[in-house]
Motif scaffolding. Structure first.
Motif, PDB file in Angstrom:
ATOM      1  N   ALA A   7       0.830  -1.201   0.000  1.00 29.45           N
ATOM      2  CA  ALA A   7       0.000   0.000   0.000  1.00 29.45           C
ATOM      3  C   ALA A   7       0.864   1.250   0.000  1.00 29.45           C
ATOM      4  CB  ALA A   7      -0.929  -0.003   1.210  1.00 29.45           C
ATOM      5  N   LEU A   8       1.957   1.221   0.758  1.00 32.83           N
ATOM      6  CA  LEU A   8       2.856   2.371   0.797  1.00 32.83           C
ATOM      7  C   LEU A   8       3.464   2.617  -0.567  1.00 32.83           C
ATOM      8  CD1 LEU A   8       4.417   4.543   2.339  1.00 32.83           C
ATOM      9  CD2 LEU A   8       6.103   2.809   2.938  1.00 32.83           C
ATOM     10  N   SER A   9       3.922   1.559  -1.240  1.00 25.55           N
ATOM     11  CA  SER A   9       4.487   1.713  -2.572  1.00 25.55           C
ATOM     12  C   SER A   9       3.443   2.257  -3.544  1.00 25.55           C
ATOM     13  CB  SER A   9       5.034   0.371  -3.082  1.00 25.55           C
ATOM     14  OG  SER A   9       6.075  -0.097  -2.254  1.00 25.55           O
ATOM     15  N   SER A  10       2.208   1.779  -3.425  1.00 22.53           N
ATOM     16  CA  SER A  10       1.144   2.261  -4.289  1.00 22.53           C
ATOM     17  C   SER A  10       0.885   3.747  -4.054  1.00 22.53           C
ATOM     18  CB  SER A  10      -0.138   1.457  -4.031  1.00 22.53           C
ATOM     19  OG  SER A  10      -1.207   1.940  -4.804  1.00 22.53           O
ATOM     20  N   ASP A  11       0.866   4.166  -2.796  1.00 25.61           N
ATOM     21  CA  ASP A  11       0.681   5.583  -2.487  1.00 25.61           C
ATOM     22  C   ASP A  11       1.797   6.421  -3.086  1.00 25.61           C
ATOM     23  OD1 ASP A  11      -1.607   5.050  -1.092  1.00 25.61           O
ATOM     24  OD2 ASP A  11      -0.660   5.097   0.887  1.00 25.61           O
ATOM     25  N   LEU A  12       3.015   5.908  -3.018  1.00 26.31           N
ATOM     26  CA  LEU A  12       4.155   6.647  -3.537  1.00 26.31           C
ATOM     27  C   LEU A  12       4.064   6.798  -5.050  1.00 26.31           C
ATOM     28  CD1 LEU A  12       6.856   8.017  -3.296  1.00 26.31           C
ATOM     29  CD2 LEU A  12       7.952   5.770  -3.155  1.00 26.31           C
ATOM     30  N   VAL A  13       3.744   5.724  -5.750  1.00 29.71           N
ATOM     31  CA  VAL A  13       3.607   5.813  -7.201  1.00 29.71           C
ATOM     32  C   VAL A  13       2.496   6.794  -7.566  1.00 29.71           C
ATOM     33  CG1 VAL A  13       3.005   4.540  -9.288  1.00 29.71           C
ATOM     34  CG2 VAL A  13       4.550   3.519  -7.618  1.00 29.71           C
ATOM     35  N   ASN A  14       1.373   6.740  -6.828  1.00 34.46           N
ATOM     36  CA  ASN A  14       0.288   7.699  -7.081  1.00 34.46           C
ATOM     37  C   ASN A  14       0.768   9.130  -6.912  1.00 34.46           C
ATOM     38  OD1 ASN A  14      -1.567   5.683  -7.595  1.00 34.46           O
ATOM     39  ND2 ASN A  14      -2.359   5.632  -5.498  1.00 34.46           N
ATOM     40  N   GLU A  15       1.535   9.389  -5.856  1.00 28.37           N
ATOM     41  CA  GLU A  15       2.025  10.739  -5.587  1.00 28.37           C
ATOM     42  C   GLU A  15       2.956  11.207  -6.696  1.00 28.37           C
ATOM     43  OE1 GLU A  15       2.224  14.299  -3.700  1.00 28.37           O
ATOM     44  OE2 GLU A  15       0.986  12.601  -3.088  1.00 28.37           O
ATOM     45  N   LEU A  16       3.806  10.312  -7.176  1.00 32.10           N
ATOM     46  CA  LEU A  16       4.752  10.686  -8.220  1.00 32.10           C
ATOM     47  C   LEU A  16       4.036  10.968  -9.543  1.00 32.10           C
ATOM     48  CD1 LEU A  16       7.607   8.105  -7.507  1.00 32.10           C
ATOM     49  CD2 LEU A  16       7.485  10.489  -6.793  1.00 32.10           C
ATOM     50  N   LEU A  17       3.053  10.129  -9.883  1.00 30.43           N
ATOM     51  CA  LEU A  17       2.362  10.299 -11.159  1.00 30.43           C
ATOM     52  C   LEU A  17       1.493  11.553 -11.195  1.00 30.43           C
ATOM     53  CD1 LEU A  17       1.281   6.651 -12.063  1.00 30.43           C
ATOM     54  CD2 LEU A  17       3.241   7.946 -12.885  1.00 30.43           C
ATOM     55  N   ARG A  18       1.117  12.064 -10.037  1.00 30.13           N
ATOM     56  CA  ARG A  18       0.301  13.277  -9.999  1.00 30.13           C
ATOM     57  C   ARG A  18       1.037  14.455 -10.629  1.00 30.13           C
ATOM     58  NH1 ARG A  18      -1.384  14.642  -4.130  1.00 30.13           N
ATOM     59  NH2 ARG A  18      -1.982  16.551  -5.207  1.00 30.13           N
ATOM     60  N   GLY A  19       2.359  14.460 -10.545  1.00 26.40           N
ATOM     61  CA  GLY A  19       3.125  15.582 -11.085  1.00 26.40           C
ATOM     62  C   GLY A  19       3.463  15.447 -12.550  1.00 26.40           C
ATOM     63  N   MET A  20       3.077  14.366 -13.176  1.00 19.81           N
ATOM     64  CA  MET A  20       3.422  14.152 -14.575  1.00 19.81           C
ATOM     65  C   MET A  20       2.550  15.020 -15.477  1.00 19.81           C
ATOM     66  SD  MET A  20       3.988  10.446 -16.346  1.00 19.81           S
ATOM     67  CE  MET A  20       2.260  10.086 -16.528  1.00 19.81           C
ATOM     68  N   ARG A  21       3.161  15.626 -16.494  1.00 18.09           N
ATOM     69  CA  ARG A  21       2.439  16.503 -17.412  1.00 18.09           C
ATOM     70  C   ARG A  21       2.860  16.205 -18.850  1.00 18.09           C
ATOM     71  NH1 ARG A  21       0.529  17.273 -13.175  1.00 18.09           N
ATOM     72  NH2 ARG A  21      -0.021  19.217 -12.098  1.00 18.09           N
ATOM     73  N   LEU A  22       1.906  16.341 -19.767  1.00 17.31           N
ATOM     74  CA  LEU A  22       2.196  16.351 -21.190  1.00 17.31           C
ATOM     75  C   LEU A  22       1.915  17.752 -21.698  1.00 17.31           C
ATOM     76  CD1 LEU A  22       0.470  13.046 -22.330  1.00 17.31           C
ATOM     77  CD2 LEU A  22       2.859  13.403 -21.770  1.00 17.31           C
ATOM     78  N   ARG A  23       2.800  18.279 -22.527  1.00 20.25           N
ATOM     79  CA  ARG A  23       2.558  19.611 -23.067  1.00 20.25           C
ATOM     80  C   ARG A  23       3.066  19.689 -24.500  1.00 20.25           C
ATOM     81  NH1 ARG A  23       7.013  21.047 -19.237  1.00 20.25           N
ATOM     82  NH2 ARG A  23       8.839  21.562 -20.475  1.00 20.25           N
ATOM     83  N   GLY A  24       2.543  20.629 -25.237  1.00 19.37           N
ATOM     84  CA  GLY A  24       2.947  20.778 -26.630  1.00 19.37           C
ATOM     85  C   GLY A  24       2.586  19.577 -27.464  1.00 19.37           C
ATOM     86  N   VAL A  25       1.406  19.012 -27.239  1.00 20.00           N
ATOM     87  CA  VAL A  25       1.037  17.756 -27.882  1.00 20.00           C
ATOM     88  C   VAL A  25       0.631  17.999 -29.339  1.00 20.00           C
ATOM     89  CG1 VAL A  25      -0.540  15.801 -27.809  1.00 20.00           C
ATOM     90  CG2 VAL A  25       0.275  16.815 -25.689  1.00 20.00           C
ATOM     91  N   GLU A  26       1.137  17.138 -30.218  1.00 16.32           N
ATOM     92  CA  GLU A  26       0.742  17.140 -31.632  1.00 16.32           C
ATOM     93  C   GLU A  26       0.304  15.729 -32.007  1.00 16.32           C
ATOM     94  OE1 GLU A  26       2.609  18.136 -36.067  1.00 16.32           O
ATOM     95  OE2 GLU A  26       3.921  17.864 -34.330  1.00 16.32           O
ATOM     96  N   TYR A  27      -0.900  15.613 -32.522  1.00 12.11           N
ATOM     97  CA  TYR A  27      -1.441  14.317 -32.898  1.00 12.11           C
ATOM     98  C   TYR A  27      -1.611  14.218 -34.405  1.00 12.11           C
ATOM     99  CZ  TYR A  27      -2.790  13.629 -28.007  1.00 12.11           C
ATOM    100  OH  TYR A  27      -2.786  13.480 -26.659  1.00 12.11           O
ATOM    101  N   ARG A  28      -1.465  13.009 -34.911  1.00 13.76           N
ATOM    102  CA  ARG A  28      -1.766  12.737 -36.320  1.00 13.76           C
ATOM    103  C   ARG A  28      -2.572  11.443 -36.422  1.00 13.76           C
ATOM    104  NH1 ARG A  28       3.928  13.926 -36.733  1.00 13.76           N
ATOM    105  NH2 ARG A  28       4.362  15.852 -37.887  1.00 13.76           N
ATOM    106  N   ARG A  29      -3.581  11.503 -37.265  1.00 17.67           N
ATOM    107  CA  ARG A  29      -4.268  10.273 -37.647  1.00 17.67           C
ATOM    108  C   ARG A  29      -3.770   9.942 -39.045  1.00 17.67           C
ATOM    109  NH1 ARG A  29      -8.534   8.252 -40.665  1.00 17.67           N
ATOM    110  NH2 ARG A  29      -9.723   6.576 -39.668  1.00 17.67           N
ATOM    111  N   ILE A  30      -3.000   8.855 -39.151  1.00 14.76           N
ATOM    112  CA  ILE A  30      -2.322   8.498 -40.398  1.00 14.76           C
ATOM    113  C   ILE A  30      -2.995   7.275 -40.994  1.00 14.76           C
ATOM    114  CG2 ILE A  30      -0.113   7.885 -41.448  1.00 14.76           C
ATOM    115  CD1 ILE A  30       1.212   9.022 -38.873  1.00 14.76           C
ATOM    116  N   GLN A  31      -3.425   7.386 -42.253  1.00 19.03           N
ATOM    117  CA  GLN A  31      -3.929   6.204 -42.939  1.00 19.03           C
ATOM    118  C   GLN A  31      -3.093   5.965 -44.195  1.00 19.03           C
ATOM    119  OE1 GLN A  31      -8.087   7.160 -43.505  1.00 19.03           O
ATOM    120  NE2 GLN A  31      -7.719   7.805 -45.627  1.00 19.03           N
ATOM    121  N   THR A  32      -2.882   4.702 -44.516  1.00 17.68           N
ATOM    122  CA  THR A  32      -1.941   4.334 -45.564  1.00 17.68           C
ATOM    123  C   THR A  32      -2.551   3.352 -46.547  1.00 17.68           C
ATOM    124  OG1 THR A  32      -0.994   2.326 -44.609  1.00 17.68           O
ATOM    125  CG2 THR A  32      -0.202   4.432 -43.722  1.00 17.68           C
ATOM    126  N   GLY A  33      -1.856   3.199 -47.663  1.00 16.43           N
ATOM    127  CA  GLY A  33      -2.135   2.123 -48.595  1.00 16.43           C
ATOM    128  C   GLY A  33      -1.292   0.914 -48.237  1.00 16.43           C
TER     129      GLY A  33
END
Length: 322
Positions: A7-33
């Motif tokens: 449980a302690l390890s789980s709490d720690l991972v939760n605390e660490l992941l709270r600070g994670m951020r994605l920024r400047g995101v660019e997405y593409r939907r790519i279709q091919t032959g």
């Protein structure tokens, strides 16, 4: 490991992941032959994410190593290395940035590799390039493997299939607000990938990864990440782990590779950088949050760790984004 330790390890991972951020995101939907070769240039400080929704492909990394992908597979390239997505190993490669695209929203575009796709594309890839900010666990990013192949149906990533399927559905339907929804789903996917790696990187764990699963260190890590502005001493951190000061300090240095107080300072400065550049907090407020008695003392510590003053760090971020 006992239930309390887990449980302690789980709490720690939760605390660490709270600070994670994605920024400047660019997405593409790519279709091919049936024949395609797509090149993705190196993007230091970024992460690449590809989800193969339909068809088959070969992922070839910059060192030439190939990986076969089938529908439902995804890849996470955490350090932004150059790579290619191919229908076959000997197909000519086109730079993805040079292909025509059709805007689908502020951060999403559609790419069609050519007229040979026919009424039904041979492959559909949902692709994202993002700045991957781990906040206070920046050191964890350095330990992450450059490439993570994601079998969404595997035990390491339970529950990932519905999220990836929803992402593809959102791209295809292009309903109102879908770009914002995609950004949030991508944040969840990244968190699940990082969590899966932390939980399953057992045999060769080192550094912070090993510390996350070490009950003799995890208590101190959880406490200081929850209270980064507290004026911690080594003795107080040792008390969080119910061990002596000397035993704690030696084990911390051996496992993480730095002293406990150096780690505290680095955590503070990573948080400060995030608060200054992403959340645009005033320097004085950041200093107060992190327990510094004066802005000058905070600025000296920030420059010692990052090599820049707080003001210059904020300006550098503005230039990079503009």
């Amino acid at each position: 490991m006992s239930t309390d330790q887990f449980a302690l390890s789980s709490d720690l991972v939760n605390e660490l992941l709270r600070g994670m951020r994605l920024r400047g995101v660019e997405y593409r939907r790519i279709q091919t032959g049936p024949t395609f070769g797509l090149g993705f240039a190196a993007r230091p400080g970024h992460a690449w994410f590809h989800f193969l929704a339909v068809g088959n492909a070969v992922l070839r990394m910059d060192d030439g190593t190939p990986y076969a992908l089938s529908a439902g597979n995804a890849v996470f390239i955490s350090h932004g290395a150059a790579h290619q997505l191919l229908s076959h190993m000997d197909v000519p490669v086109q730079d993805i940035d040079l292909l025509d695209r059709e805007p689908l929203g502020d951060t999403v575009s559609a790419v069609d590799t050519g007229t040979n796709a026919g009424p039904t594309p041979t492959a559909i890839v949902f692709s994202g390039c993002m700045e991957f900010e781990l906040g206070s666990i920046h050191g964890l990013g350095k330990l992450m493997p450059g490439l993570m192949l994601i079998d969404a149906g595997g035990q390491r990533y339970p529950g990932l299939v519905p999220i990836l399927t929803t992402m593809e559905r959102e791209v295809s339907a292009a309903r109102v607000g879908f770009a914002g929804i995609l950004a949030r789903l991508a944040d969840v996917v990244a968190a699940m990938v990082v969590r899966g790696w932390v939980e399953c990187a057992c045999g060769n764990a080192s550094g912070l990864v090993a510390a996350l699963r070490d009950p003799r260190l995890a208590g101190a890590l959880l406490a200081l990440h929850q209270q980064p502005g507290r004026d911690w001493t080594v003795g107080q951190l040792a008390e969080q782990c119910n061990t002596s000061r000397s035993v704690f300090a030696d084990r911390f240095q051996m496992t993480i590779g730095m002293t406990p107080l150096r780690y505290v300072t680095e955590v503070r400065m990573r948080l400060a950088s995030q608060w200054l550049t992403l959340e645009r907090l005033p320097i004085e407020e950041v200093a107060q949050r992190l327990g510094y008695t004066s802005q000058a003392a905070f600025s000296r510590a920030f420059k010692r760790i990052t090599g820049k003053t707080p003001g210059l760090s904020r300006k550098s971020r503005q230039v990079a984004v503009s």
